[in-house]
Write a protein that holds these residues in place. Structure first.
Motif, PDB file in Angstrom:
ATOM      1  N   GLN A 111      32.279  10.063  30.229  1.00  0.00           N
ATOM      2  CA  GLN A 111      33.863  11.145  30.447  1.00  0.00           C
ATOM      3  C   GLN A 111      34.660  10.550  30.196  1.00  0.00           C
ATOM      4  OE1 GLN A 111      35.267   9.641  34.688  1.00  0.00           O
ATOM      5  NE2 GLN A 111      33.349   9.534  35.409  1.00  0.00           N
ATOM      6  N   PHE A 112      35.017   9.385  29.138  1.00  0.00           N
ATOM      7  CA  PHE A 112      35.380   9.308  28.014  1.00  0.00           C
ATOM      8  C   PHE A 112      35.458  10.397  26.701  1.00  0.00           C
ATOM      9  CE2 PHE A 112      35.822   7.075  23.763  1.00  0.00           C
ATOM     10  CZ  PHE A 112      37.258   7.204  24.122  1.00  0.00           C
ATOM     11  N   VAL A 113      33.674  10.532  26.638  1.00  0.00           N
ATOM     12  CA  VAL A 113      33.849  11.787  24.833  1.00  0.00           C
ATOM     13  C   VAL A 113      33.608  13.462  25.498  1.00  0.00           C
ATOM     14  CG1 VAL A 113      31.905  12.550  23.951  1.00  0.00           C
ATOM     15  CG2 VAL A 113      31.848  10.540  24.193  1.00  0.00           C
ATOM     16  N   ILE A 114      34.393  13.467  26.820  1.00  0.00           N
ATOM     17  CA  ILE A 114      33.850  15.060  27.390  1.00  0.00           C
ATOM     18  C   ILE A 114      35.885  15.377  27.093  1.00  0.00           C
ATOM     19  CG2 ILE A 114      34.246  16.224  29.638  1.00  0.00           C
ATOM     20  CD1 ILE A 114      31.243  15.379  29.975  1.00  0.00           C
ATOM     21  N   GLY A 115      36.272  13.613  27.948  1.00  0.00           N
ATOM     22  CA  GLY A 115      37.828  13.992  28.028  1.00  0.00           C
ATOM     23  C   GLY A 115      38.442  14.191  26.549  1.00  0.00           C
ATOM     24  N   ILE A 116      38.260  13.789  24.879  1.00  0.00           N
ATOM     25  CA  ILE A 116      38.071  13.703  24.123  1.00  0.00           C
ATOM     26  C   ILE A 116      37.723  14.939  23.427  1.00  0.00           C
ATOM     27  CG2 ILE A 116      38.194  13.025  21.394  1.00  0.00           C
ATOM     28  CD1 ILE A 116      37.192  10.010  22.508  1.00  0.00           C
ATOM     29  N   SER A 117      37.070  15.791  24.088  1.00  0.00           N
ATOM     30  CA  SER A 117      36.212  16.967  23.704  1.00  0.00           C
ATOM     31  C   SER A 117      37.341  18.101  24.350  1.00  0.00           C
ATOM     32  CB  SER A 117      35.008  17.297  24.179  1.00  0.00           C
ATOM     33  OG  SER A 117      34.494  18.797  24.211  1.00  0.00           O
ATOM     34  N   GLU A 118      37.515  17.832  25.245  1.00  0.00           N
ATOM     35  CA  GLU A 118      38.524  19.121  25.757  1.00  0.00           C
ATOM     36  C   GLU A 118      39.998  18.593  25.178  1.00  0.00           C
ATOM     37  OE1 GLU A 118      38.197  17.786  29.496  1.00  0.00           O
ATOM     38  OE2 GLU A 118      36.864  18.389  30.966  1.00  0.00           O
ATOM     39  N   TRP A 119      40.260  17.575  24.560  1.00  0.00           N
ATOM     40  CA  TRP A 119      41.941  18.055  24.407  1.00  0.00           C
ATOM     41  C   TRP A 119      41.740  17.819  22.992  1.00  0.00           C
ATOM     42  CZ3 TRP A 119      44.433  15.849  19.666  1.00  0.00           C
ATOM     43  CH2 TRP A 119      45.342  15.381  19.570  1.00  0.00           C
ATOM     44  N   MET A 120      40.878  17.764  21.984  1.00  0.00           N
ATOM     45  CA  MET A 120      40.594  18.213  20.842  1.00  0.00           C
ATOM     46  C   MET A 120      40.529  19.526  21.163  1.00  0.00           C
ATOM     47  SD  MET A 120      40.216  16.377  18.304  1.00  0.00           S
ATOM     48  CE  MET A 120      39.599  17.323  16.939  1.00  0.00           C
ATOM     49  N   GLN A 121      39.922  20.288  22.276  1.00  0.00           N
ATOM     50  CA  GLN A 121      39.364  22.299  22.164  1.00  0.00           C
ATOM     51  C   GLN A 121      41.069  22.668  22.320  1.00  0.00           C
ATOM     52  OE1 GLN A 121      36.042  23.698  24.537  1.00  0.00           O
ATOM     53  NE2 GLN A 121      35.613  21.431  24.523  1.00  0.00           N
ATOM     54  N   LEU A 175      31.075  18.058  16.322  1.00  0.00           N
ATOM     55  CA  LEU A 175      29.844  18.319  17.697  1.00  0.00           C
ATOM     56  C   LEU A 175      31.067  17.945  19.176  1.00  0.00           C
ATOM     57  CD1 LEU A 175      27.754  14.264  16.017  1.00  0.00           C
ATOM     58  CD2 LEU A 175      27.640  16.847  16.958  1.00  0.00           C
ATOM     59  N   LEU A 176      32.032  17.794  18.993  1.00  0.00           N
ATOM     60  CA  LEU A 176      32.766  17.397  20.048  1.00  0.00           C
ATOM     61  C   LEU A 176      33.499  18.706  19.848  1.00  0.00           C
ATOM     62  CD1 LEU A 176      35.395  14.444  19.184  1.00  0.00           C
ATOM     63  CD2 LEU A 176      33.744  14.386  20.373  1.00  0.00           C
ATOM     64  N   VAL A 177      33.583  19.744  19.554  1.00  0.00           N
ATOM     65  CA  VAL A 177      34.206  20.869  19.806  1.00  0.00           C
ATOM     66  C   VAL A 177      33.183  22.188  20.240  1.00  0.00           C
ATOM     67  CG1 VAL A 177      35.354  23.093  18.857  1.00  0.00           C
ATOM     68  CG2 VAL A 177      36.515  20.894  18.753  1.00  0.00           C
ATOM     69  N   LYS A 178      32.275  21.600  19.285  1.00  0.00           N
ATOM     70  CA  LYS A 178      30.937  22.457  19.323  1.00  0.00           C
ATOM     71  C   LYS A 178      30.216  21.909  20.730  1.00  0.00           C
ATOM     72  CE  LYS A 178      32.818  26.187  17.300  1.00  0.00           C
ATOM     73  NZ  LYS A 178      33.155  27.015  17.440  1.00  0.00           N
ATOM     74  N   VAL A 179      29.021  21.498  20.750  1.00  0.00           N
ATOM     75  CA  VAL A 179      28.116  20.940  20.773  1.00  0.00           C
ATOM     76  C   VAL A 179      28.380  19.587  22.522  1.00  0.00           C
ATOM     77  CG1 VAL A 179      26.053  19.372  21.066  1.00  0.00           C
ATOM     78  CG2 VAL A 179      27.315  20.075  19.054  1.00  0.00           C
ATOM     79  N   VAL A 180      29.560  18.783  22.589  1.00  0.00           N
ATOM     80  CA  VAL A 180      29.958  18.892  23.856  1.00  0.00           C
ATOM     81  C   VAL A 180      30.395  19.435  25.227  1.00  0.00           C
ATOM     82  CG1 VAL A 180      31.473  17.183  24.700  1.00  0.00           C
ATOM     83  CG2 VAL A 180      30.714  16.478  22.831  1.00  0.00           C
ATOM     84  N   PRO A 181      30.627  20.775  24.708  1.00  0.00           N
ATOM     85  CA  PRO A 181      31.204  21.737  25.649  1.00  0.00           C
ATOM     86  C   PRO A 181      29.569  22.099  26.532  1.00  0.00           C
ATOM     87  CG  PRO A 181      33.090  21.866  23.406  1.00  0.00           C
ATOM     88  CD  PRO A 181      31.738  20.990  23.379  1.00  0.00           C
TER      89      PRO A 181
END
Length: 407
Positions: free
Chosen positions: A214-224, A190-196
């Motif tokens: 913003q917190f979830v998007i930050g985690i998603s960007e870091w994961m990517q 979800l963080l790598v494919k859906v959130v972006p």
């Protein structure tokens, strides 16, 4: 020291049996001459004996031998002997019925050792990877007492019960681990494919996003960008943990003590250790092994540092003249019911029988706890996945909800 000439090899042979019928087969031996001698002892006149050709196959080293395989072999051998079949012939019959070729080779190796005049326990000790000291000591006691078939039956029962118990405990431990792994995988996807996808949508809003989003998007960007670092940290942590357990007895003991404090899981491990104590001590004591020596074997098979330490203290107390029930009680590790049953066994002279009842009772307790854990884990799985997935969905839809309120 064994020379190369003493190593056993596999030989194929052809010959004629006592009735004049042509027969052929495969057996293990040290050389052609000894294999021919073994065949003649079995009433077979060999016409051709040659060493079996070794087939080279990449990645194939034979099927793995499991403790259940050893238990089945022991049970079958006990059945053959109780039916009056001689030990050497029993080996042949059991070996023919085994589906695992690796175990078949070991059984034939043991048969050849016994046929050459060595005792059964000594032949088993040549394979310490599959037959531990407890197994070999019990077989040795059976040979010395003249009740080998009875002892083999007892050992088979002990192994079957112990392995079944281990299987239940592994099932209980693997279930929550599987839940965590699935939850992590779903969250990462979800963080790598859906959130972006939502991030691209939000970039055109021109308004400040909620803190949670913003917190979830930050985690998603870091994961990517740094997913390989996260993966490396996880792999390094697992490897370090495994190596620390293997190399450091002190660390391994601390892990054992910590596991017992985990809710539900700790209770299952605790009760399984009590069941194993009762099963092993009952088997060894009934075999005529002195109680102090039997406790040594039990400590080695305890499976948990807390109980291993407690059993060694019990052994020292019993060696100094203390009754088993009092020494068990003084450790504080064993439940009251187990102590009381052992006390009844000591007073009535039926200690082995009462220890078996202890094992049966706590094995049933473990079985019930595993079933309860399975039923409890199902709603827990839904809760964990719901929090993770639901939290991500809420974070992504919060800006949309806020826009709807503004409009």
């Amino acid at each position: 020291m064994a020379t190369k000439a003493e190593k056993l090899g596999s030989f194929v042979w052809e010959g004629v049996d006592r009735k004049g019928n042509k027969t052929k087969g495969k057996t293990s031996g040290k050389n052609v001459a000894l294999v021919k001698a073994q065949l003649r002892q079995q009433g077979i006149t060999p016409s051709k004996v040659k060493k079996e050709a070794v087939s080279i196959s990449f990645g194939s080293k034979g099927k793995k031998i499991t403790p259940f395989d050893i238990a089945i072999f022991t049970r079958q051998l006990a059945t053959m002997m109780k039916a009056g079949v001689p030990l050497i012939q029993s080996f042949d019959i059991v070996a023919d019925g085994l589906e695992n070729p690796s175990l078949r080779d070991i059984v034939l190796d043991i048969k050849n050792e016994v046929a050459a005049g060595n005792n059964f326990a000594g032949a088993l000790r040549r394979h310490p990877k599959y037959f531990d000291d407890l197994f070999c000591n019990l077989v040795s006691s059976g040979e010395q007492s003249g009740a080998l078939e009875t002892m083999l039956e007892r050992v088979a029962t002990y192994m079957e019960k112990t392995e079944t118990l281990k299987k239940k405990v592994k099932k209980a431990m693997s279930y929550p681990i599987a839940v965590v792994v699935v939850a992590v995988i779903v969250t990462v996807i979800l963080l790598v494919k859906v959130v972006p996808q939502f991030e691209e949508l939000f970039s055109g809003f021109g308004a400040e996003l909620p803190a949670f989003t913003q917190f979830v998007i930050g985690i998603s960007e870091w994961m990517q960008e740094w997913w390989f670092i996260a993966l490396g940290i996880i792999v390094a942590a697992l490897y370090s943990f495994k190596e620390a357990k293997r190399r450091s007895p002190a660390f391994r003991d601390k892990v054992d003590h910590f596991i017992l404090k985990i809710p539900v899981m700790g209770i299952i491990i605790d009760k399984s250790a009590v069941a194993r104590f009762g099963r092993v001590l009952s088997t060894t004591f009934a075999a005529g092994v002195p109680l102090v020596d039997a406790l040594d074997s039990v400590a080695g098979a305890a499976g948990n540092a807390k109980y291993r330490e407690a059993i060694y203290r019990i052994r020292d107390d019993v060696a100094s003249g203390t009754q088993l029930q009092f020494s068990m009680k003084s450790t504080g590790a064993f439940p009251a019911m187990a102590v009381q049953l052992v006390g009844i066994g000591e007073e009535s002279g039926a200690l082995d029988s009462m220890l078996e009842k202890v094992a049966d009772y706590y094995e049933e307790e473990v079985d019930a706890l595993v079933d309860n854990l399975t039923s409890l884990m199902e709603p827990m799985i839904m809760s964990v996945l719901g929090v993770l997935v639901g939290g991500l969905i809420v974070a992504m839809y919060l800006p949309i909800f806020q826009m709807g309120q503004v409009v």
